[in-house]
Design a protein around this motif. Sequence first.
Motif, PDB file in Angstrom:
ATOM      1  N   UNK A  32      -0.861  -4.046  -1.533  1.00 12.29           N
ATOM      2  CA  UNK A  32       0.186  -4.497  -2.447  1.00 12.29           C
ATOM      3  C   UNK A  32      -0.415  -5.081  -3.722  1.00 12.29           C
ATOM      4  N   UNK A  33      -1.500  -5.833  -3.576  1.00 15.08           N
ATOM      5  CA  UNK A  33      -2.163  -6.393  -4.751  1.00 15.08           C
ATOM      6  C   UNK A  33      -2.745  -5.290  -5.644  1.00 15.08           C
ATOM      7  N   UNK A  34      -3.319  -4.289  -5.011  1.00 10.70           N
ATOM      8  CA  UNK A  34      -3.854  -3.162  -5.770  1.00 10.70           C
ATOM      9  C   UNK A  34      -2.727  -2.422  -6.474  1.00 10.70           C
ATOM     10  N   UNK A  35      -1.604  -2.288  -5.799  1.00 12.83           N
ATOM     11  CA  UNK A  35      -0.447  -1.626  -6.404  1.00 12.83           C
ATOM     12  C   UNK A  35       0.037  -2.381  -7.635  1.00 12.83           C
ATOM     13  N   UNK A  36       0.068  -3.705  -7.545  1.00 22.06           N
ATOM     14  CA  UNK A  36       0.474  -4.516  -8.697  1.00 22.06           C
ATOM     15  C   UNK A  36      -0.501  -4.318  -9.854  1.00 22.06           C
ATOM     16  N   UNK A  37      -1.791  -4.298  -9.554  1.00 20.95           N
ATOM     17  CA  UNK A  37      -2.797  -4.074 -10.590  1.00 20.95           C
ATOM     18  C   UNK A  37      -2.619  -2.706 -11.231  1.00 20.95           C
ATOM     19  N   UNK A  38      -2.335  -1.689 -10.414  1.00 17.87           N
ATOM     20  CA  UNK A  38      -2.113  -0.339 -10.937  1.00 17.87           C
ATOM     21  C   UNK A  38      -0.864  -0.307 -11.803  1.00 17.87           C
ATOM     22  N   UNK A  39       0.137  -1.025 -11.390  1.00 18.32           N
ATOM     23  CA  UNK A  39       1.382  -1.085 -12.173  1.00 18.32           C
ATOM     24  C   UNK A  39       1.113  -1.716 -13.542  1.00 18.32           C
ATOM     25  N   UNK A  40       0.350  -2.790 -13.567  1.00 16.13           N
ATOM     26  CA  UNK A  40       0.008  -3.441 -14.834  1.00 16.13           C
ATOM     27  C   UNK A  40      -0.758  -2.472 -15.729  1.00 16.13           C
ATOM     28  N   UNK A  46       4.033   4.377  -7.212  1.00 18.43           N
ATOM     29  CA  UNK A  46       2.940   4.097  -6.281  1.00 18.43           C
ATOM     30  C   UNK A  46       3.137   4.942  -5.026  1.00 18.43           C
ATOM     31  N   UNK A  47       2.067   5.561  -4.584  1.00 17.41           N
ATOM     32  CA  UNK A  47       2.100   6.323  -3.335  1.00 17.41           C
ATOM     33  C   UNK A  47       1.461   5.464  -2.253  1.00 17.41           C
ATOM     34  N   UNK A  48       2.175   5.232  -1.151  1.00 18.87           N
ATOM     35  CA  UNK A  48       1.725   4.296  -0.124  1.00 18.87           C
ATOM     36  C   UNK A  48       1.808   4.931   1.251  1.00 18.87           C
ATOM     37  N   UNK A  49       0.860   4.566   2.115  1.00 19.16           N
ATOM     38  CA  UNK A  49       0.754   5.125   3.457  1.00 19.16           C
ATOM     39  C   UNK A  49       0.987   4.055   4.515  1.00 19.16           C
ATOM     40  N   UNK A  50       1.895   4.327   5.428  1.00 20.22           N
ATOM     41  CA  UNK A  50       2.140   3.410   6.533  1.00 20.22           C
ATOM     42  C   UNK A  50       3.339   2.514   6.285  1.00 20.22           C
ATOM     43  N   UNK A  51       4.058   2.233   7.335  1.00 17.45           N
ATOM     44  CA  UNK A  51       5.287   1.455   7.228  1.00 17.45           C
ATOM     45  C   UNK A  51       5.045   0.085   6.604  1.00 17.45           C
ATOM     46  N   UNK A  52       4.023  -0.638   7.076  1.00 14.56           N
ATOM     47  CA  UNK A  52       3.784  -1.987   6.565  1.00 14.56           C
ATOM     48  C   UNK A  52       3.363  -1.964   5.099  1.00 14.56           C
ATOM     49  N   UNK A  53       2.552  -0.996   4.729  1.00 19.95           N
ATOM     50  CA  UNK A  53       2.136  -0.886   3.323  1.00 19.95           C
ATOM     51  C   UNK A  53       3.325  -0.552   2.433  1.00 19.95           C
ATOM     52  N   UNK A  54       4.175   0.350   2.896  1.00 18.83           N
ATOM     53  CA  UNK A  54       5.363   0.711   2.117  1.00 18.83           C
ATOM     54  C   UNK A  54       6.224  -0.523   1.865  1.00 18.83           C
ATOM     55  N   UNK A  55       6.454  -1.288   2.902  1.00 16.91           N
ATOM     56  CA  UNK A  55       7.290  -2.486   2.766  1.00 16.91           C
ATOM     57  C   UNK A  55       6.653  -3.502   1.819  1.00 16.91           C
ATOM     58  N   UNK A  61       6.258  -4.345  -6.369  1.00 13.22           N
ATOM     59  CA  UNK A  61       6.305  -3.628  -7.646  1.00 13.22           C
ATOM     60  C   UNK A  61       7.729  -3.226  -8.001  1.00 13.22           C
ATOM     61  N   UNK A  62       7.923  -2.937  -9.291  1.00 13.35           N
ATOM     62  CA  UNK A  62       9.251  -2.573  -9.774  1.00 13.35           C
ATOM     63  C   UNK A  62       9.340  -1.094 -10.142  1.00 13.35           C
ATOM     64  N   UNK A  63       8.510  -0.283  -9.504  1.00 12.55           N
ATOM     65  CA  UNK A  63       8.521   1.160  -9.741  1.00 12.55           C
ATOM     66  C   UNK A  63       8.731   1.873  -8.404  1.00 12.55           C
ATOM     67  N   UNK A  64       9.103   3.149  -8.447  1.00 15.35           N
ATOM     68  CA  UNK A  64       9.339   3.874  -7.193  1.00 15.35           C
ATOM     69  C   UNK A  64       8.114   3.916  -6.292  1.00 15.35           C
TER      70      UNK A  64
END
Length: 227
Positions: A32-40, A46-55, A61-64
């Motif tokens: 999730x932290x990496x996703x936020x950094x990528x969003x910035x 963001x493409x995410x793998x696994x139920x917990x990561x998706x959640x 993040x505020x993107x799909x």
Amino acid sequence: MIEEQLEALRGTLIVSCQAYPGEPMRDPRTMAQIAVAARIGGAAAIRAQGVEDIRAIKAAVDVPVIGLIKDGDAGVFITPTLDHCLAVIEAGADILALDGTTRVRPDGRSLAETVAAVRERWPGPIMADCDTVEAGVQASAAGCTIIGTTLAGYTDAREKTAGPDLALIGELRAALPDAFIVAEGRIHRPEQAAAALAAGADAVAVGTAITHPTTITGWFAEAIADA
């Protein structure tokens, strides 16, 4: 609704935030932290793998979020069954990603049957991770709204290219002029991402080169060792 979602992704960068089992970053909070950094940095999805990561990423993040589940590492393992698809949807993914090849799926359903069953429950965008033009055409006919080149070179159907399979992107564009095509796989440099758009992709997905420091470190270490 789907058309608006796709239009928002046209000409943009999608970042895949995934870590492999047993790695230090294999933790939903870290992803999730990496996703936020990528969003910035400018990621439009963001493409995410696994139920917990998706959640976790969905909440951060505020993107799909393009969600998938990897089960195993051989054969059909990217969201391979209907049950996996429903788990991704239940986790809150905005876009469902699944194996879009013509190979036999573990639960015996065809891709078309899987998509039809998903459509009975959920109207959102579906991304087919394909390996060939034939697979892309069949996935589109089955009702998948996004065709990705994710698996090009990772099955026996097509030779693996050194970088992104630009030829496949062009062939898919010719065969599916109205499809939304995402270039994914072995895009390691910005100029390769630009080349993928020029070849006919609508958006570009990058993972390893942005979010996998172990591999990136290895590239540099190998170059230095060779020198």
